[in-house]
Design an enzyme around this catalytic site. Sequence first.
Site: not given
Length: 822
Positions: A370, A561-562, A567, A669, A673
């Site tokens: 991942h 998000k984390r 990110k 993901t 969504k």
Amino acid sequence: MNLKGQTKLPIPAPRRVDPEVLAHEIVERLTYRIGKNAAAAKPHDWLHAVILSIRDRVIDAWITSTQKTYEEEGRRVYYLSLEFLIGRLMRDAASNMEMLDDMQAALASLGVDIDIIAALEPDAALGNGGLGRLAACFMESMATTDVPAYGYGIRYVNGMFRQEISDGWQVELPETWLAHGNPWEFERREASYEVGFGGRVDPAEGEDAGPNQMHWRPSERVIATPYDTPIAGWRGKRVNTLRLWQAQPIDPILLAKFNAGDHLGALAESNRAESLTRVLYPADSSAAGQELRLRQEYFFSSASLQDIVRRHIQYFGSIVTLPDKAAIQLNDTHPAVAVAELMRILLDDHGLDFGEAWDITRRTFSYTNHTLLPEALESWPVPLFERLLPRHMQIVYAVNSRLLAEARKSGQFDDHGIGAISLIDEGGDRRVRMGNLAFAGSHSVNGVSALHTDLMKVTVFADLHNLYPTRINNKTNGVTFRRWLMQCNPGLFGLIREAIGDRFMDDPEALRDLDPFADDSAFQEKFLVVKRSNKEALSNILRQKVNARIDPAAMFDIQIKRIHEYKRQLLNIVEAVSLYDQIRSHPEKDWVPRVKLFGGKAASSYHNAKLIIKLAGDVARAVNHDPAVQGLLKLQFVPNYNVSMAEVMIPAADLSEQISTAGMEASGTGNMKFAVNGALTIGTLDGANVEMRDHVGEENIIIFGLTAQEVNERRANGYNPGEVIGQSRELSQALDAIASGVFSPDDPDRYKGLIQGIYEHDWFMLAADFDSYSAAQRNVDALWTDGALWAKKAIHNVARMGWFSSDRTIREYATDIWKIES
């Protein structure tokens, strides 16, 4: 086949599902299981009674599914994951068992609002972000696609942590989700196992002992006790098992010490055991934290492997047929130690020779990677690994010897290549590479998006890929639309159903039938009404939760998000500062009202991530209280983001922020969504964004920034972020404002180091992508002003996202990796 001599029990007749029957059952369970009459029952009593009524029907299907699996004597999947972010189960199970509407009517007849009691169910604190939520989607999709499966993980008492924001800073508090019990789970004490740590290893004794057979004598043992939760698939066609392990001491109290007056010491063994399953991801910034993390990973891997082998021997007899009946999937590197554990069981408990044991192991395991971040692949100091798991260290060295001999014999590798393949990292302190162990010990290694899989072959696993060129394959992630559309967005679900019928409920790719409605003005209007309703619902919740007053008419721009530098929540915040300055400088322009919402947790030892949360709050305080921008720009950080909060925020989103540095997000993901709920995506060509662009059409997604190849070229060719910043007036002014303390007057130097890092190295390419990101956001503004065009693009996103169903992903796993017919 009967269950090895057990009497085959008749399958119970299906229970009726109608409001009258359900109302009667709820009151009956309220009376006889909970001990309350309806007049005295509190909302949590009603919740418990409803769960028990749903659970009875799930259990009927669970027993039938288990019996069917044994009768068919087929292969079963065992999914090992350190996280399972399953969220609330009551509504999910009721929907999958096709009783949600009847349950709602039954409760209404009793004067109970299903929404009120559903909100009382705690989120299971079994994960942190995308990895755990993916595992939960996969469990549901395996049941839906009729793949027999067990999920294995840890029953965390306090999970990751409950996040509160105090003066803008993240505060970590225990997540007490199990404080009042969990009506979904069943303790299975008869399937408990001992798990050992430390000690010494001696040669096995006796005439039958083989040359590779050893006797590990652990100095510490704990008991792993399983708790089973049934996971129902769509329409209840199959119910699989999520088995979570809890650690318990062999002796709960050392009475000799207690009686001697050492009352705390008497509980030391108990506390040490229970710490294994108390918290997800203990901070690994200390040696003690690293040790606890490795102990957790071995604890659940060992218990799971013992359980799998015990079940196989019980029903199929010979251990050598294990690969024919068991497919064990490693969800990331966390359970990689399971490779060494299965080898230990085969060598020491079953006396197989090394070659046969290694063949069985590799044919049994498959591994999902991942991440492309080397530090996230996990490695453990050799002294720590050897002290905790001395027998496994021997096995790692033995496997490494065979692996390196094979690489040398191939003639493809120089010393550098051999070093990259090795299970032991010799570059500094010697460490055990868990990613390499998982790769070497598996017959299949998959990435989770097309881009990620291609990059795996040339980055973190380049040399292993050259040695085993057919092992890496791609399985692009997906999400279960039952939860992330049908349940969390009933307004849109009803609108789609009215337009194209019910086929998409069983076949998500049938959503494509909605595509022509994107040009239908009447449908566009209905779509926007649903979106407005979802935004009003989120606005009301945020007003109650954090006293935020936001206008549902504004564009809802959401990044959940984390919190991590790759990110790039920081890029989003810096662009907001730039926009803030532009609005104040040019109030005469027709600015689009925008609300920026952030949510996510920072790892407890990740300083810069925590600083980014604080910065979001500081910028929000300045912007939200400035009368010059009232109604035009607002920022809000939403604390303790979890599955339940996602189920409210995602349907309300107009714009989905998927802005990671290209080449660093494996898949994502959340992007899927958001899109299926009618949000437009602004993002880089990273992870599954690439495939989303291909499916929804490049005209229906807003792409900006460097590609993964361009990022690598810049890093290789002496990228100078200071020079780039100097050429961008908006970026340099925004960074200077942050660094100089404009948003932190109480501590002007608070963000100096954070911003200096961008000037000096900018590994995550914030400066390189800023102007492109800012221009893309202004394009978003222009698009927003044309409501019909925005709605058209959003509807196209909904219609074209069916391929990103986790059902499709699981079918690919089943066919290509597990060799199971789904």
